[in-house]
Design an enzyme around this catalytic site. Structure first.
Site, PDB file in Angstrom:
ATOM      1  N   GLU A  71       2.465 -10.769  49.981  1.00 46.42           N
ATOM      2  CA  GLU A  71       3.311 -10.909  51.151  1.00 46.42           C
ATOM      3  C   GLU A  71       3.221  -9.665  52.011  1.00 46.42           C
ATOM      4  OE1 GLU A  71       5.157 -13.799  52.012  1.00 46.42           O
ATOM      5  OE2 GLU A  71       4.628 -12.450  53.643  1.00 46.42           O
ATOM      6  N   LYS A 108      -2.730  -5.337  48.754  1.00 42.87           N
ATOM      7  CA  LYS A 108      -1.301  -5.298  49.062  1.00 42.87           C
ATOM      8  C   LYS A 108      -0.744  -3.881  48.839  1.00 42.87           C
ATOM      9  CE  LYS A 108       3.095  -6.390  49.138  1.00 42.87           C
ATOM     10  NZ  LYS A 108       3.848  -6.776  50.294  1.00 42.87           N
ATOM     11  N   CYS A 136       9.521  -2.008  49.171  1.00 44.08           N
ATOM     12  CA  CYS A 136       8.082  -2.048  48.898  1.00 44.08           C
ATOM     13  C   CYS A 136       7.382  -0.692  48.828  1.00 44.08           C
ATOM     14  CB  CYS A 136       7.379  -2.894  49.953  1.00 44.08           C
ATOM     15  SG  CYS A 136       7.670  -4.641  49.722  1.00 44.08           S
TER      16      CYS A 136
HETATM   17  C1  UDX Z   1       6.923  -3.029  54.530  1.00 42.75           C
HETATM   18  C2  UDX Z   1       5.568  -3.433  55.151  1.00 42.75           C
HETATM   19  O1  UDX Z   1       5.592  -3.139  56.559  1.00 42.75           O
HETATM   20  C3  UDX Z   1       5.305  -4.904  54.910  1.00 42.75           C
HETATM   21  O2  UDX Z   1       4.020  -5.248  55.405  1.00 42.75           O
HETATM   22  C4  UDX Z   1       5.368  -5.171  53.406  1.00 42.75           C
HETATM   23  O3  UDX Z   1       5.161  -6.545  53.137  1.00 42.75           O
HETATM   24  C5  UDX Z   1       6.707  -4.723  52.839  1.00 42.75           C
HETATM   25  O4  UDX Z   1       6.930  -3.350  53.135  1.00 42.75           O
HETATM   26  P1  UDX Z   1       9.462  -3.249  55.192  1.00 42.75           P
HETATM   27  O5  UDX Z   1       9.763  -2.488  53.955  1.00 42.75           O
HETATM   28  O6  UDX Z   1      10.275  -4.440  55.497  1.00 42.75           O
HETATM   29  O7  UDX Z   1       7.946  -3.718  55.207  1.00 42.75           O
HETATM   30  O8  UDX Z   1       9.685  -2.249  56.406  1.00 42.75           O
HETATM   31  P2  UDX Z   1       8.816  -1.403  57.424  1.00 42.75           P
HETATM   32  O9  UDX Z   1       9.116  -1.863  58.792  1.00 42.75           O
HETATM   33  O10 UDX Z   1       7.416  -1.309  57.048  1.00 42.75           O
HETATM   34  O11 UDX Z   1       9.514   0.034  57.262  1.00 42.75           O
HETATM   35  C6  UDX Z   1       9.546   0.722  56.039  1.00 42.75           C
HETATM   36  C7  UDX Z   1      10.305   2.015  56.180  1.00 42.75           C
HETATM   37  O12 UDX Z   1       9.570   2.974  56.937  1.00 42.75           O
HETATM   38  C8  UDX Z   1      11.650   1.892  56.879  1.00 42.75           C
HETATM   39  O13 UDX Z   1      12.626   2.675  56.220  1.00 42.75           O
HETATM   40  C9  UDX Z   1      11.386   2.421  58.258  1.00 42.75           C
HETATM   41  O14 UDX Z   1      12.546   2.933  58.869  1.00 42.75           O
HETATM   42  C10 UDX Z   1      10.380   3.507  57.963  1.00 42.75           C
HETATM   43  N1  UDX Z   1       9.521   3.830  59.113  1.00 42.75           N
HETATM   44  C11 UDX Z   1       8.648   2.912  59.619  1.00 42.75           C
HETATM   45  C12 UDX Z   1       9.586   5.097  59.684  1.00 42.75           C
HETATM   46  O15 UDX Z   1      10.366   5.939  59.241  1.00 42.75           O
HETATM   47  N2  UDX Z   1       8.766   5.390  60.739  1.00 42.75           N
HETATM   48  C13 UDX Z   1       7.883   4.494  61.267  1.00 42.75           C
HETATM   49  O16 UDX Z   1       7.177   4.841  62.221  1.00 42.75           O
HETATM   50  C14 UDX Z   1       7.823   3.215  60.689  1.00 42.75           C
END
Ligand code: UDX
Ligand code: ADP
Length: 465
Positions: free
Chosen positions: A163, A222, A278
């Site tokens: 996913e 993944k 994740c």
């Molecule tokens: C992530 C992956 O993007 C997704 O493809 C995978 O399936 C699951 O893990 P998610 O955990 O929902 O998704 O959130 P994501 O938007 O990737 O952000 C992860 C973390 O990184 C968040 O805490 C976010 O605030 C942080 N982040 C993200 C930053 O601090 N800076 C950024 O530029 C981007």
């Protein structure tokens, strides 16, 4: 291989719920049943009031309203749904192990194993089993072993279909996926199974975005995708610390390097540190796998991404303590946000938990406001850390329902989640409520420096001196 007309998904969580809702919505000819052993969770998925669904995702309730009861069902009848389906998705949780070998690093596969045993027990005809949870490499093989050795003599084809949805944009990500990965055996039956799953996705995605690979590549991709994304966040966060010591501005740096088309502009926002279910888990897994294959340099390399993230969370809490004259004991500090990012009520591994914990170690009196996270969740997150007595967590932290009122007589406000609504608050009023000097620590670079300083705040922004 027969055409797929019935799908069952074991696990009605963050992955299973939205993914199956979209599949049902896009494939009206397929009956999709999502099952879970957690009765309360299934009841929530079946709720009349669509604002009470167990997870919040933009666009989800509209899809549920359209498909639920037609070809989308949520049920606790696990065995029946398994027996009827030609294709079974496993979307149960795979937390990091909290005991025994691999503690703190390896994924705990006990829920997956239980599912495999259950499928083996119930299945009376051939099935395609799709592993959908975030899983460490070799899980498909473990599932296959269990199924082949305990089943009723029926054939199972095991596919890996990782996913990639991100929370808060899950529905968008599912509807317009960059790519879908399907890993499976290269045998004729393996290929047929891969094609059968591909056909499900082809109902709404162009075929060229559906990549078929072997199981190892699919499972490892993944982990690697998440490791690369997390690495970008840790990389930019490491530079944010340098910016705070110099005149460089992290936003200008992100923009400057993001214009290089080889680097690209996404995932370069400095923050209090990444959270979510994740990133950390997947990297820990990658580290564990590398180490178990005798590759300590590879393991150390990726582990550094997590160490940098821990440093960033700690650094933010330390900055607050230092700035507040080296003591926060008894001081009221308001945390805006608890979710690990905006537009979700998920708090798993949220930086807020660790920042709050560090401040509570220093006896700060915290007030938390998050638009979507309930009080019980916040206390559960802190209790789970086990740093102090649960009662002490309740003495040191209260949860507010009115974000503006919460700031009365506060010494500081810290923005830890980037909820849009925080930008629109009446910050002049907040300033009036607070003790002076009034401090704002912006861990998400959400607010405008000039505006905040003009109001009178002592305003600190991550990545800026
Ligand atoms: C992530 C992956 O993007 C997704 O493809 C995978 O399936 C699951 O893990 P998610 O955990 O929902 O998704 O959130 P994501 O938007 O990737 O952000 C992860 C973390 O990184 C968040 O805490 C976010 O605030 C942080 N982040 C993200 C930053 O601090 N800076 C950024 O530029 C981007
Ligand atoms: P994810 O983020 O991977 O979707 P969640 O924790 O949100 O994880 O959801 C996983 C769901 O799987 C939970 O609701 C849990 O009750 C369910 N589950 C775990 N083991 C089983 C099992 N053996 N049979 C049915 N459901 C299960």
């Amino acid at each position: 291989m027969k055409k797929i007309s019935k799908i069952c998904c074991i696990g009605a969580g963050y992955v299973g719920g939205p993914t199956m809702s979209v599949i049902a919505n896009q494939c009206p000819h397929i009956q999709v049943t999502v099952v879970d052993i957690n009765e309360a969770r299934i009841a929530q998925w079946n709720t009349e009031d669509l604002n009470q669904l167990p997870i919040y995702e933009p666009g989800l309730k509209e899809i549920i309203a359209e498909s639920r009861g037609k070809n989308l069902f949520f049920s606790t009848e696990v065995d029946q749904a398994i027996a009827e389906a030609q294709m079974i998705f496993i979307s149960v949780n795979t937390p990091t192990k909290t005991y025994g070998k691999g503690k703190g690093q390896a994924a705990d596969l006990k829920f997956v194993e239980l599912c495999a045993r259950n499928i083996a027990k119930v299945a009376k005809e051939d099935k395609i089993v799709v592993e959908k949870s975030t899983l460490p490499v070799r899980t498909a093989e473990a599932i296959k072993n269990i199924l082949d050795n305990t089943g009723n003599g029926v054939r199972f084809e095991i596919l890996s279909n990782p996913e990639f949805l991100a929370e808060g944009t899950a529905i968008e990500d599912l509807l317009h996926a960059d790519r879908v990965l399907i890993g499976g055996d290269d045998t004729p039956t393996g290929k047929a199974a891969k094609n059968a799953l591909s056909e499900v996705y082809e109902n709404w995605l162009p075929k060229e975005r559906i990549l078929q690979t072997n199981v190892w590549s699919s499972e490892l991709s993944k982990l690697v995708a998440n490791a690369f994304l997390a690495q970008r966040v840790s990389s930019i966060n490491s530079i944010s610390a340098l910016c705070e010591k110099t005149d460089a501005n992290i936003a200008e740096i992100s923009r400057a390097i993001g214009f290089d088309s080889r680097i690209g502009p996404k995932f370069l926002n400095a923050s209090v540190g990444f959270g979510g279910s994740c990133f950390q888990k997947d990297i820990l897994n990658l580290v564990y796998i590398a180490r178990s294959f005798g590759l300590p340099e590879v393991a150390d390399y990726w582990e550094q991404v997590i160490l940098m993230n821990d440093y960033q969370k700690r650094r933010f809490a330390d900055l607050m303590i230092q700035t507040l004259y080296n003591t926060v004991s008894g001081k009221k500090i308001v945390l805006y946000g608890w979710a690990f990012k905006k537009d979700t009520n998920d708090t798993r591994e949220s930086a807020a938990i660790y920042i709050a914990d560090a401040l509570m170690d220093e006896q700060a009196q915290l007030v938390v406001y998050d638009p979507k996270v309930p009080k019980e969740r916040i206390y559960a997150d802190l209790d789970y850390l086990g740093t102090r007595d649960p009662q002490k967590n309740r003495d040191l932290l209260t949860v507010a329902t009115d974000p503006l009122e919460a700031t009365r007589d506060a010494h500081a406000v810290a923005v830890v989640t980037e909820w849009d609504e925080f930008k629109g608050y009446d910050w002049k009023k907040i300033y009036e409520h607070m003790l002076k000097p009034a401090f704002v620590f912006d861990g998400r670079r959400l607010l405008d420096t000039h505006t905040m300083r003009d109001i009178g705040f002592n305003y600190y922004k991550i990545g800026e001196a």
